[in-house]
Design a protein around this motif. Structure first.
Motif, mmCIF file in Angstrom:
data_model
loop_
_atom_site.group_PDB
_atom_site.id
_atom_site.type_symbol
_atom_site.label_atom_id
_atom_site.label_comp_id
_atom_site.label_asym_id
_atom_site.label_seq_id
_atom_site.Cartn_x
_atom_site.Cartn_y
_atom_site.Cartn_z
ATOM 1 N N TYR A 156 0.818 -1.208 0.000
ATOM 2 C CA TYR A 156 0.000 0.000 0.000
ATOM 3 C C TYR A 156 0.850 1.256 0.000
ATOM 4 N N GLY A 157 0.373 2.265 -0.688
ATOM 5 C CA GLY A 157 0.844 3.635 -0.520
ATOM 6 C C GLY A 157 -0.389 4.358 0.012
ATOM 7 N N LEU A 158 -0.280 4.987 1.190
ATOM 8 C CA LEU A 158 -1.454 5.589 1.814
ATOM 9 C C LEU A 158 -1.231 7.043 2.180
ATOM 10 N N PHE A 159 -2.257 7.851 1.923
ATOM 11 C CA PHE A 159 -2.271 9.249 2.374
ATOM 12 C C PHE A 159 -3.104 9.339 3.657
ATOM 13 N N ASN A 160 -2.630 10.123 4.599
ATOM 14 C CA ASN A 160 -3.377 10.424 5.823
ATOM 15 C C ASN A 160 -3.942 9.194 6.533
ATOM 16 N N PRO A 161 -3.096 8.180 6.789
ATOM 17 C CA PRO A 161 -3.594 7.004 7.499
ATOM 18 C C PRO A 161 -3.868 7.355 8.963
ATOM 19 N N ARG A 162 -4.975 6.779 9.506
ATOM 20 C CA ARG A 162 -5.225 6.993 10.925
ATOM 21 C C ARG A 162 -5.871 5.756 11.526
ATOM 22 N N ILE A 163 -5.497 5.489 12.772
ATOM 23 C CA ILE A 163 -6.062 4.342 13.482
ATOM 24 C C ILE A 163 -7.415 4.788 14.036
ATOM 25 N N VAL A 164 -8.494 4.185 13.565
ATOM 26 C CA VAL A 164 -9.839 4.602 13.983
ATOM 27 C C VAL A 164 -10.375 3.723 15.119
ATOM 28 N N SER A 165 -9.795 2.524 15.287
ATOM 29 C CA SER A 165 -10.144 1.710 16.454
ATOM 30 C C SER A 165 -9.036 0.675 16.662
#
Ligand code: SB7
Ligand code: NI
Length: 183
Positions: A87-96
């Motif tokens: 993966y190449g990801l923009f703005n990854p965030r842990i949501v849970s």
């Protein structure tokens, strides 16, 4: 192409800063950079290319590690259960995340850290990540095992956190509370 010369090393303040959100849609330059980050990981895992360009094998990379304070990460790995992640990801965030913790039984390393730092790195055993992928599509990933560990390591880089910040200085190999080894 990205080589080890492009990887900033600990001591560079960019590694302890919080990176900026990428405003979407990403620019062509940002997309190109993220593609190059992913290609670096693939190259670093290719015996011939890695040897030819003296690349240290990496399963993940965060933009601050190449001097770009933006919330972009690349991950390229095969988990122990054979599942592949690229993966190449923009703005990854842990949501849970799980209450249960996990740690890599071998400890962790970092392309920006030219030394061994022994010890267990307690992390969440399972996480759900939301992000935008290279094609600009929203992605929601439910991760466990080694993949969960790597994604947390990369997202930490976006918040200026290094893996060794978590190691118990008194007893680095103390088994963290409510945790299981990933081996
Ligand atoms: O930030 C990427 N990086 O420095 C490469 C190593 C990635 C990594 C290694 C061990 C456990 C989790 C993540
Ligand atoms: Ni790292």
């Amino acid at each position: 192409m990205i080589t080890m010369d492009d990887i900033v090393r600990e001591g560079n303040p960019i590694l302890t800063k919080t990176a900026e959100e990428v405003s979407l849609p990403a620019t062509e330059e940002e997309t190109e950079t993220l593609k190059e980050m992913l290609q670096f990981l693939k190259n670093s895992q290719d015996e011939k290319i890695a040897e030819q360009y003296n690349l240290r094998a990496g399963v993940g990379l965060a933009a601050p590690q190449i001097g770009i304070p933006k919330r972009m990460i690349a991950v390229h790995l095969e988990d122990f259960d054979g599942k592949q992640y690229s993966y190449g990801l923009f703005n990854p965030r842990i949501v849970s995340h799980s209450v249960e913790k996990a740690y890599l039984s071998t400890g962790e390393g970092c392309l920006s850290v030219d030394r061994e730092v022994p010890g267990y790195v307690p992390r969440y055993a399972r996480i759900t990540v939301k992000a935008t992928d290279l094609e600009g599509n929203p992605v929601k990933l439910r991760l466990k095992g080694y993949a969960a560990i790597v994604f947390q390591h990369e997202i930490d880089h976006l918040n200026g956190i290094m893996f060794y910040d978590y190691i118990n200085p008194v007893n680095p190999f103390e088994v963290p509370e409510n945790s299981k080894p990933i081996e």
